[in-house]
Design an enzyme around this catalytic site. Structure first.
Site, PDB file in Angstrom:
ATOM      1  CD  GLU A  52     -13.510  89.025  10.631  1.00 33.48           C
ATOM      2  OE1 GLU A  52     -14.663  88.955  10.168  1.00 33.48           O
ATOM      3  OE2 GLU A  52     -12.521  88.588  10.028  1.00 33.48           O
ATOM      4  CD1 TRP A  58     -14.072  91.255   6.968  1.00 31.91           C
ATOM      5  CD2 TRP A  58     -15.514  91.140   5.242  1.00 31.91           C
ATOM      6  NE1 TRP A  58     -13.416  90.704   5.884  1.00 31.91           N
ATOM      7  CE2 TRP A  58     -14.276  90.616   4.821  1.00 31.91           C
ATOM      8  CE3 TRP A  58     -16.566  91.171   4.330  1.00 31.91           C
ATOM      9  CZ2 TRP A  58     -14.053  90.134   3.530  1.00 31.91           C
ATOM     10  CZ3 TRP A  58     -16.350  90.684   3.039  1.00 31.91           C
ATOM     11  CH2 TRP A  58     -15.112  90.170   2.649  1.00 31.91           C
ATOM     12  CD1 TRP A  70     -31.492  79.786  -8.090  1.00 29.67           C
ATOM     13  CD2 TRP A  70     -29.900  78.687  -6.970  1.00 29.67           C
ATOM     14  NE1 TRP A  70     -30.479  80.684  -7.809  1.00 29.67           N
ATOM     15  CE2 TRP A  70     -29.491  80.034  -7.118  1.00 29.67           C
ATOM     16  CE3 TRP A  70     -29.050  77.811  -6.284  1.00 29.67           C
ATOM     17  CZ2 TRP A  70     -28.278  80.515  -6.615  1.00 29.67           C
ATOM     18  CZ3 TRP A  70     -27.846  78.293  -5.783  1.00 29.67           C
ATOM     19  CH2 TRP A  70     -27.469  79.624  -5.953  1.00 29.67           C
ATOM     20  CG  ASN A 101     -17.587  83.697   9.943  1.00 35.63           C
ATOM     21  OD1 ASN A 101     -18.561  84.083   9.304  1.00 35.63           O
ATOM     22  ND2 ASN A 101     -16.357  83.711   9.434  1.00 35.63           N
ATOM     23  CD1 TRP A 159     -28.427  83.181  -3.797  1.00 31.25           C
ATOM     24  CD2 TRP A 159     -28.945  84.579  -2.125  1.00 31.25           C
ATOM     25  NE1 TRP A 159     -28.808  84.381  -4.361  1.00 31.25           N
ATOM     26  CE2 TRP A 159     -29.132  85.261  -3.362  1.00 31.25           C
ATOM     27  CE3 TRP A 159     -29.203  85.263  -0.943  1.00 31.25           C
ATOM     28  CZ2 TRP A 159     -29.582  86.586  -3.431  1.00 31.25           C
ATOM     29  CZ3 TRP A 159     -29.643  86.578  -1.007  1.00 31.25           C
ATOM     30  CH2 TRP A 159     -29.835  87.231  -2.234  1.00 31.25           C
ATOM     31  CD1 TRP A 170     -27.443  84.117   4.526  1.00 30.01           C
ATOM     32  CD2 TRP A 170     -27.188  82.282   3.257  1.00 30.01           C
ATOM     33  NE1 TRP A 170     -27.668  83.023   5.312  1.00 30.01           N
ATOM     34  CE2 TRP A 170     -27.526  81.890   4.562  1.00 30.01           C
ATOM     35  CE3 TRP A 170     -26.972  81.300   2.305  1.00 30.01           C
ATOM     36  CZ2 TRP A 170     -27.665  80.543   4.920  1.00 30.01           C
ATOM     37  CZ3 TRP A 170     -27.096  79.967   2.656  1.00 30.01           C
ATOM     38  CH2 TRP A 170     -27.437  79.598   3.950  1.00 30.01           C
TER      39      TRP A 170
HETATM   40  P1  FAD Z   1     -16.274  88.227  15.815  1.00 33.87           P
HETATM   41  O1  FAD Z   1     -15.388  87.316  15.051  1.00 33.87           O
HETATM   42  O2  FAD Z   1     -15.937  88.478  17.218  1.00 33.87           O
HETATM   43  O3  FAD Z   1     -16.320  89.595  14.980  1.00 33.87           O
HETATM   44  C1  FAD Z   1     -16.628  90.863  15.583  1.00 33.87           C
HETATM   45  C2  FAD Z   1     -17.781  91.527  14.874  1.00 33.87           C
HETATM   46  O4  FAD Z   1     -17.457  91.803  13.523  1.00 33.87           O
HETATM   47  C3  FAD Z   1     -19.045  90.685  14.809  1.00 33.87           C
HETATM   48  O5  FAD Z   1     -19.783  90.786  16.001  1.00 33.87           O
HETATM   49  C4  FAD Z   1     -19.771  91.263  13.612  1.00 33.87           C
HETATM   50  O6  FAD Z   1     -20.493  92.433  13.953  1.00 33.87           O
HETATM   51  C5  FAD Z   1     -18.618  91.661  12.701  1.00 33.87           C
HETATM   52  N1  FAD Z   1     -18.372  90.610  11.715  1.00 33.87           N
HETATM   53  C6  FAD Z   1     -17.590  89.516  11.840  1.00 33.87           C
HETATM   54  N2  FAD Z   1     -17.579  88.803  10.694  1.00 33.87           N
HETATM   55  C7  FAD Z   1     -18.366  89.459   9.826  1.00 33.87           C
HETATM   56  C8  FAD Z   1     -18.739  89.229   8.474  1.00 33.87           C
HETATM   57  N3  FAD Z   1     -18.284  88.178   7.769  1.00 33.87           N
HETATM   58  N4  FAD Z   1     -19.576  90.108   7.880  1.00 33.87           N
HETATM   59  C9  FAD Z   1     -20.041  91.187   8.542  1.00 33.87           C
HETATM   60  N5  FAD Z   1     -19.717  91.463   9.829  1.00 33.87           N
HETATM   61  C10 FAD Z   1     -18.883  90.610  10.462  1.00 33.87           C
HETATM   62  N6  FAD Z   1     -23.260  88.464  11.054  1.00 33.87           N
HETATM   63  C11 FAD Z   1     -24.229  89.137  11.687  1.00 33.87           C
HETATM   64  O7  FAD Z   1     -23.937  89.975  12.547  1.00 33.87           O
HETATM   65  N7  FAD Z   1     -25.545  88.940  11.382  1.00 33.87           N
HETATM   66  C12 FAD Z   1     -25.928  88.021  10.438  1.00 33.87           C
HETATM   67  O8  FAD Z   1     -27.130  87.883  10.182  1.00 33.87           O
HETATM   68  C13 FAD Z   1     -24.919  87.265   9.786  1.00 33.87           C
HETATM   69  N8  FAD Z   1     -25.252  86.313   8.885  1.00 33.87           N
HETATM   70  C14 FAD Z   1     -24.242  85.619   8.242  1.00 33.87           C
HETATM   71  C15 FAD Z   1     -24.592  84.656   7.275  1.00 33.87           C
HETATM   72  C16 FAD Z   1     -23.606  83.947   6.608  1.00 33.87           C
HETATM   73  C17 FAD Z   1     -24.003  82.916   5.566  1.00 33.87           C
HETATM   74  C18 FAD Z   1     -22.248  84.173   6.901  1.00 33.87           C
HETATM   75  C19 FAD Z   1     -21.172  83.393   6.204  1.00 33.87           C
HETATM   76  C20 FAD Z   1     -21.894  85.110   7.855  1.00 33.87           C
HETATM   77  C21 FAD Z   1     -22.872  85.852   8.531  1.00 33.87           C
HETATM   78  N9  FAD Z   1     -22.545  86.812   9.518  1.00 33.87           N
HETATM   79  C22 FAD Z   1     -23.550  87.524  10.128  1.00 33.87           C
HETATM   80  C23 FAD Z   1     -21.138  87.182   9.772  1.00 33.87           C
HETATM   81  C24 FAD Z   1     -20.435  86.438  10.935  1.00 33.87           C
HETATM   82  O9  FAD Z   1     -20.613  85.055  10.825  1.00 33.87           O
HETATM   83  C25 FAD Z   1     -20.917  86.889  12.315  1.00 33.87           C
HETATM   84  O10 FAD Z   1     -20.872  88.302  12.399  1.00 33.87           O
HETATM   85  C26 FAD Z   1     -20.030  86.332  13.431  1.00 33.87           C
HETATM   86  O11 FAD Z   1     -20.019  84.925  13.379  1.00 33.87           O
HETATM   87  C27 FAD Z   1     -20.554  86.810  14.774  1.00 33.87           C
HETATM   88  O12 FAD Z   1     -19.780  86.282  15.813  1.00 33.87           O
HETATM   89  P2  FAD Z   1     -18.865  87.226  16.704  1.00 33.87           P
HETATM   90  O13 FAD Z   1     -19.648  88.399  17.173  1.00 33.87           O
HETATM   91  O14 FAD Z   1     -18.272  86.352  17.762  1.00 33.87           O
HETATM   92  O15 FAD Z   1     -17.769  87.682  15.655  1.00 33.87           O
END
Ligand code: FAD
Length: 475
Positions: free
Chosen positions: A274, A277, A305, A340, A358, A381
């Site tokens: 993650e 990602w 759209w 997420n 989107w 998105w």
């Molecule tokens: P954990 O599961 O603990 O993951 C650890 C870290 O990994 C996160 O803190 C984050 O920095 C990174 N991470 C995890 N998943 C993703 C991912 N899919 N893409 C990129 N980095 C990721 N994340 C944001 O930080 N900012 C946003 O504005 C954002 N917008 C999103 C919009 C959409 C439509 C979607 C589907 C996802 C988005 N995410 C975003 C990704 C993800 O949902 C969040 O990072 C995550 O839910 C944060 O929770 P956590 O810190 O507990 O994640």
């Protein structure tokens, strides 16, 4: 030392280098210049976070004998004034990767160099900067798995220690009060954010420690349970640079080494991917800087759209009549975050069932998420809409009711955020429109009165979305 989104003292390469360089004085400065970031200046929820994060940084600096100097932009003017007042001969900072910041930083760098002021910048925010990773054909990656394979086994250097002391800032160097930046809202909609989070470096480390101790060894499963605290909740801390990815990776590896066993490794790897990602999102944004506005898959420029303000508003307010969608949107509004699984579900619902572009969802998230991050939000998105890097194919349309049955089987998440459905049995909580009349009556639910009727039919709207996609798929 120009602080931006690196609001920490430990593992801060610019600060570390400035201290190592042995200057008589170091002035830690934050310059408030949101207009320089154009359409992507921090949104409402981020500003609340920023306020408390700056306060925390100031307190941490004071504990070391220094303090945070706060100034208003334009950045070049503010730095000029500070250089006059302090006699500074160099400006140190950590790099950022979103297009508006890059353009601004280039201008500031040129301006300072024209004045014979040394400029030195570092990487604090990523494991690997976007230009250091490329495919065999020397092109940027557009698919996550090969990107992550290319970097996941690269050594990550040890985090730098926090300084033990800092030189004092001369008293003649004034600072504007933090309250003057107007980061907090006049109408107090931010109570839930304040109650949910602890912005600042200490809060970030406390979160990481709690995650490692309580959750990491089950992360592979717990990350899919929105009703639980099953993920790290580090995203806003990472966004503001209160903690860096090297520190996170290092702590996970250390924990595995000291406490983990074989069964913990897969969970740790899933978590580290993650973080991967996040690296990938920054890589894509850097190489495709128009993606916050434009789909990476150009076929989607002509996607038909829908324009439906009422449906968009119902989605924003969490009043679509689809419980999982409404629960996610209400969690977002109340706390500045959303799990997420729900981000994917509500984004699929907006772009596919409602067929709303989107960019409208991206914008709403930008204003309401405390972790709103141009790289991650854009990637998320475009992924959900099917038009981005490594995106879910458009025809993969999440059914929010099935998502609920799978990931919130006991309805705990929906009951928390949609309390008007609290007394429905599990079997009907994700699809109240299909429940027998008597079940609804017994639970005190009257559709259209106590809770909305669904604003779209999930099956019919799915079909229409697929038909719309047929119009562009071969273009
Ligand atoms: P954990 O599961 O603990 O993951 C650890 C870290 O990994 C996160 O803190 C984050 O920095 C990174 N991470 C995890 N998943 C993703 C991912 N899919 N893409 C990129 N980095 C990721 N994340 C944001 O930080 N900012 C946003 O504005 C954002 N917008 C999103 C919009 C959409 C439509 C979607 C589907 C996802 C988005 N995410 C975003 C990704 C993800 O949902 C969040 O990072 C995550 O839910 C944060 O929770 P956590 O810190 O507990 O994640």
């Amino acid at each position: 030392m120009w602080f931006r989104r690196d609001l920490r003292l430990a593992d801060n390469p610019a600060l570390h280098a400035a201290l190592e360089a042995g200057f008589d004085s170091i002035v830690p400065v934050f310059i408030h210049a949101p207009h320089e970031l154009g359409a992507w200046a921090p949104g409402g929820a981020q500003r609340v976070w920023q306020h408390f994060s700056l306060a925390a940084l100031d307190a941490d600096l004071e504990a070391l004998g220094s303090r945070l100097v706060i100034r208003h932009g334009p950045t070049a003017t503010a730095l000029d004034a500070l250089i006059e007042q302090s006699g500074a001969c160099a400006v140190y900072w950590n790099r950022l990767y979103d297009p508006n910041t890059i353009a601004r930083d280039k201008q500031v760098k040129r301006h300072l160099e024209d004045r014979d002021i040394e400029t030195v910048s570092f990487n604090a925010a990523l494991l690997h900067e976007p230009w250091t990773v490329s495919t065999r054909q020397s092109t940027p990656y557009k698919v996550f798995t090969p990107f992550w394979k290319a970097i996941r086994d690269e050594p990550v250097r040890n985090p730098l220690p926090a300084p033990a002391t800092m030189p004092a800032v001369w008293s003649r160097i004034g600072s504007e009060p933090l309250s003057e930046l107007g980061l907090l809202p006049d109408i107090r909609w931010d109570t839930g954010i304040r109650e949910t989070w602890h912005p600042g470096e200490n809060g970030a480390h406390a979160r990481l420690e709690a995650f490692v101790a309580d959750t990491l060894s089950q992360y592979g499963e717990s990350r899919e349970r929105p009703a639980q605290l099953g993920t790290s909740h580090l995203s806003p801390h990472l966004h503001f640079g209160e903690i860096g990815p090297r520190q996170v990776v290092h702590r996970v590896e250390e924990w595995l080494h000291e406490h983990g066993d074989e069964s913990d490794r897969p969970h740790a790897n899933t978590f580290l991917s993650e973080i991967g990602w996040r690296e990938f999102a920054h890589h894509v944004l850097f190489h495709f800087p128009n993606t916050p506005e434009e789909p990476l898959d150009v076929r989607f420029k002509s996607f038909p759209w829908a324009h439906d303000d009422a449906a968009l508003k119902a989605w924003q307010d969490g009043r679509t009549g689809i419980p999982m969608v409404d629960a996610g949107m209400r969690e977002l509004w109340a706390t500045g975050t959303m799990h997420n699984r729900l981000r994917m579900t509500v984004a699929s619902f907006l772009t596919k069932n409602l067929r709303i572009a989107w960019q409208h969802g991206e914008r709403w998230f930008w204003d309401t998420l405390v972790d709103a991050d141009l790289a991650n939000n854009t990637l998320g998105w475009q992924w959900a809409a099917g038009c981005g890097a490594d995106a879910a194919p458009f025809f993969r349309i999440f059914n929010p009711a099935r998502q609920g049955e799978r990931f919130d089987a006991d309805g705990a998440y929906v009951r928390r955020w949609v309390p008007e459905l609290r007394d429905l049995p599990n079997q009907h909580i994700h699809e109240p429109w299909a429940a027998p009349r008597k079940t609804l009556d017994d639970a005190g639910v009257t559709l259209g009165e106590t809770y909305p009727k669904p604003i779209v039919d999930l099956k019919a709207s799915r079909r229409e979305a697929l038909d719309a996609f047929d119009q562009i798929k071969n273009s």
